[in-house]
Design a protein around this motif. Structure first.
Motif, PDB file in Angstrom:
ATOM      1  N   VAL A 157      -3.033 -68.027  49.005  1.00 53.10           N
ATOM      2  CA  VAL A 157      -3.542 -68.945  47.980  1.00 53.10           C
ATOM      3  C   VAL A 157      -2.389 -69.716  47.345  1.00 53.10           C
ATOM      4  O   VAL A 157      -2.473 -70.938  47.136  1.00 53.10           O
ATOM      5  CB  VAL A 157      -4.332 -68.165  46.909  1.00 53.10           C
ATOM      6  N   LEU A 158      -1.302 -69.028  47.037  1.00 54.01           N
ATOM      7  CA  LEU A 158      -0.151 -69.695  46.427  1.00 54.01           C
ATOM      8  C   LEU A 158       0.417 -70.761  47.350  1.00 54.01           C
ATOM      9  O   LEU A 158       0.799 -71.850  46.896  1.00 54.01           O
ATOM     10  CB  LEU A 158       0.931 -68.671  46.071  1.00 54.01           C
ATOM     11  N   GLU A 159       0.480 -70.483  48.658  1.00 55.77           N
ATOM     12  CA  GLU A 159       0.955 -71.478  49.620  1.00 55.77           C
ATOM     13  C   GLU A 159       0.162 -72.772  49.519  1.00 55.77           C
ATOM     14  O   GLU A 159       0.721 -73.874  49.507  1.00 55.77           O
ATOM     15  CB  GLU A 159       0.834 -70.934  51.046  1.00 55.77           C
ATOM     16  N   VAL A 160      -1.157 -72.651  49.458  1.00 57.75           N
ATOM     17  CA  VAL A 160      -2.015 -73.836  49.392  1.00 57.75           C
ATOM     18  C   VAL A 160      -1.785 -74.588  48.083  1.00 57.75           C
ATOM     19  O   VAL A 160      -1.677 -75.822  48.063  1.00 57.75           O
ATOM     20  CB  VAL A 160      -3.498 -73.448  49.530  1.00 57.75           C
ATOM     21  N   LEU A 161      -1.681 -73.860  46.984  1.00 55.57           N
ATOM     22  CA  LEU A 161      -1.483 -74.502  45.691  1.00 55.57           C
ATOM     23  C   LEU A 161      -0.130 -75.200  45.602  1.00 55.57           C
ATOM     24  O   LEU A 161      -0.030 -76.328  45.100  1.00 55.57           O
ATOM     25  CB  LEU A 161      -1.608 -73.466  44.569  1.00 55.57           C
ATOM     26  N   VAL A 162       0.910 -74.552  46.091  1.00 54.44           N
ATOM     27  CA  VAL A 162       2.248 -75.144  46.037  1.00 54.44           C
ATOM     28  C   VAL A 162       2.320 -76.383  46.920  1.00 54.44           C
ATOM     29  O   VAL A 162       2.936 -77.395  46.556  1.00 54.44           O
ATOM     30  CB  VAL A 162       3.314 -74.105  46.442  1.00 54.44           C
ATOM     31  N   ALA A 163       1.672 -76.340  48.098  1.00 58.55           N
ATOM     32  CA  ALA A 163       1.673 -77.485  49.003  1.00 58.55           C
ATOM     33  C   ALA A 163       0.999 -78.700  48.369  1.00 58.55           C
ATOM     34  O   ALA A 163       1.305 -79.845  48.711  1.00 58.55           O
ATOM     35  CB  ALA A 163       0.986 -77.130  50.310  1.00 58.55           C
ATOM     36  N   ILE A 206       1.401 -70.037  35.231  1.00 55.90           N
ATOM     37  CA  ILE A 206       1.773 -71.265  35.928  1.00 55.90           C
ATOM     38  C   ILE A 206       0.643 -71.798  36.804  1.00 55.90           C
ATOM     39  O   ILE A 206       0.659 -72.953  37.230  1.00 55.90           O
ATOM     40  CB  ILE A 206       3.045 -71.033  36.782  1.00 55.90           C
ATOM     41  N   VAL A 207      -0.359 -70.953  37.070  1.00 54.55           N
ATOM     42  CA  VAL A 207      -1.539 -71.398  37.819  1.00 54.55           C
ATOM     43  C   VAL A 207      -2.613 -71.747  36.796  1.00 54.55           C
ATOM     44  O   VAL A 207      -3.170 -70.863  36.140  1.00 54.55           O
ATOM     45  CB  VAL A 207      -2.043 -70.318  38.786  1.00 54.55           C
ATOM     46  N   ALA A 208      -2.870 -73.035  36.650  1.00 50.14           N
ATOM     47  CA  ALA A 208      -3.814 -73.504  35.641  1.00 50.14           C
ATOM     48  C   ALA A 208      -5.200 -73.699  36.239  1.00 50.14           C
ATOM     49  O   ALA A 208      -5.341 -74.113  37.388  1.00 50.14           O
ATOM     50  CB  ALA A 208      -3.333 -74.821  35.037  1.00 50.14           C
ATOM     51  N   ARG A 216      -4.518 -75.564  39.892  1.00 55.26           N
ATOM     52  CA  ARG A 216      -3.312 -76.298  40.246  1.00 55.26           C
ATOM     53  C   ARG A 216      -2.094 -75.572  39.703  1.00 55.26           C
ATOM     54  O   ARG A 216      -2.188 -74.751  38.780  1.00 55.26           O
ATOM     55  CB  ARG A 216      -3.349 -77.724  39.702  1.00 55.26           C
ATOM     56  N   ILE A 217      -0.943 -75.888  40.285  1.00 55.54           N
ATOM     57  CA  ILE A 217       0.316 -75.402  39.732  1.00 55.54           C
ATOM     58  C   ILE A 217       0.684 -76.308  38.564  1.00 55.54           C
ATOM     59  O   ILE A 217       0.783 -77.525  38.708  1.00 55.54           O
ATOM     60  CB  ILE A 217       1.445 -75.430  40.783  1.00 55.54           C
ATOM     61  N   ASP A 218       0.874 -75.706  37.387  1.00 54.37           N
ATOM     62  CA  ASP A 218       1.197 -76.477  36.196  1.00 54.37           C
ATOM     63  C   ASP A 218       2.714 -76.629  36.114  1.00 54.37           C
ATOM     64  O   ASP A 218       3.423 -75.736  35.680  1.00 54.37           O
ATOM     65  CB  ASP A 218       0.660 -75.757  34.963  1.00 54.37           C
ATOM     66  N   ALA A 219       3.201 -77.787  36.537  1.00 54.59           N
ATOM     67  CA  ALA A 219       4.639 -78.030  36.573  1.00 54.59           C
ATOM     68  C   ALA A 219       5.251 -77.997  35.190  1.00 54.59           C
ATOM     69  O   ALA A 219       6.454 -77.767  35.030  1.00 54.59           O
ATOM     70  CB  ALA A 219       4.939 -79.370  37.233  1.00 54.59           C
ATOM     71  N   ALA A 220       4.457 -78.234  34.161  1.00 56.00           N
ATOM     72  CA  ALA A 220       4.968 -78.212  32.789  1.00 56.00           C
ATOM     73  C   ALA A 220       4.973 -76.796  32.206  1.00 56.00           C
ATOM     74  O   ALA A 220       5.392 -76.574  31.087  1.00 56.00           O
ATOM     75  CB  ALA A 220       4.112 -79.114  31.902  1.00 56.00           C
TER      76      ALA A 220
END
Length: 227
Positions: A157-163, A206-208, A216-220
């Motif tokens: 799951v993290l792979e997909v979100l980071v991509a 960090i996963v919003a 999504r990955i919350d870059a902020a």
């Protein structure tokens, strides 16, 4: 990553599928050409792994169908035909890689990872975003230099979100990309996996959650929802 595995030997197909699952790669099995074409018509795959000698439409015909569709789906031919002429004809049909039997599962995994990276050529081998460092080849995750141990499904799951690089990924898309065809479309597995992923990564979350849309990955690094 989700792959279509076209292999008519049931024990081998199941062994490969189970081995890939240990590497956070979901695989749907097709034991013949007709099933392969049917699965291709209803599912989105990252890579097709084709045995050339299968019942019904051959692996070669399935490869020709994939190429003709214009989908750009990478093809890895997995076969006992190991002569140079066999390999040349396979590449001529549109194969992106060719692995002969017998083989080591680890080599298959490495080749799949390489094909997936080549497919998204703008994506670096090691992905980094907002303090996260994800290495698909070593299946390692670090956050701000701290190693994070994840389950196979959490990693997928993290792979997909980071991509997605901060873009929103729906629960349905996560289910398609990180689970195989046996997943119940009404399951709450995505929500449970994301919740566990958040806890493993630690605070601030960090996963919003984007209500009504997905995750999504919350870059902020702003705190996301827990749902």
């Amino acid at each position: 990553m989700r792959v279509l595995l076209v292999e008519d030997e049931p024990y081998m197909a199941e062994a490969i599928r189970d081995g890939l699952r240990l590497e956070a790669i979901a695989a749907d099995i097709a034991g013949d050409g007709d099933t392969a074409l049917e699965l291709l018509s209803v599912n989105a795959y990252d890579i097709a792994v084709l045995d050339r000698d299968i019942p019904g439409p051959s692996g070669d015909e399935v490869a020709e169908h994939i190429v003709a569709s214009g989908s750009g789906l990478p093809i890895l031919m997995l076969t006992a035909a190991d002569r140079l002429d066999d390999k040349a004809s396979g590449f001529g049909l549109g194969a992106d890689d060719y692995l002969t039997k017998p083989f080591e599962l680890r080599e298959l995994v490495l080749r799949l990872r390489a094909l997936d990276r080549r497919r998204a050529h703008s994506r670096p081998p090691v992905q980094e975003i907002a303090g996260l460092r994800v290495d698909p080849f070593r299946r390692e995750v670090h956050r701000d230099g701290r190693h994070v141990a994840l389950t196979r499904k959490q990693f997928a799951v993290l792979e997909v979100l980071v991509a997605a690089e901060g873009g929103v990924v729906s629960a349905e898309e996560l289910l398609r990309r990180a689970w195989d065809e046996n997943a119940d479309p009404f399951t709450n597995a995505v929500r449970i996996t994301v919740s566990g992923l958040r806890k493993r990564l630690g605070e601030p979350w960090i996963v919003a959650t984007v209500p009504g849309a997905g995750y999504r990955i919350d870059a902020a690094r702003q705190e996301g929802g827990r749902g």
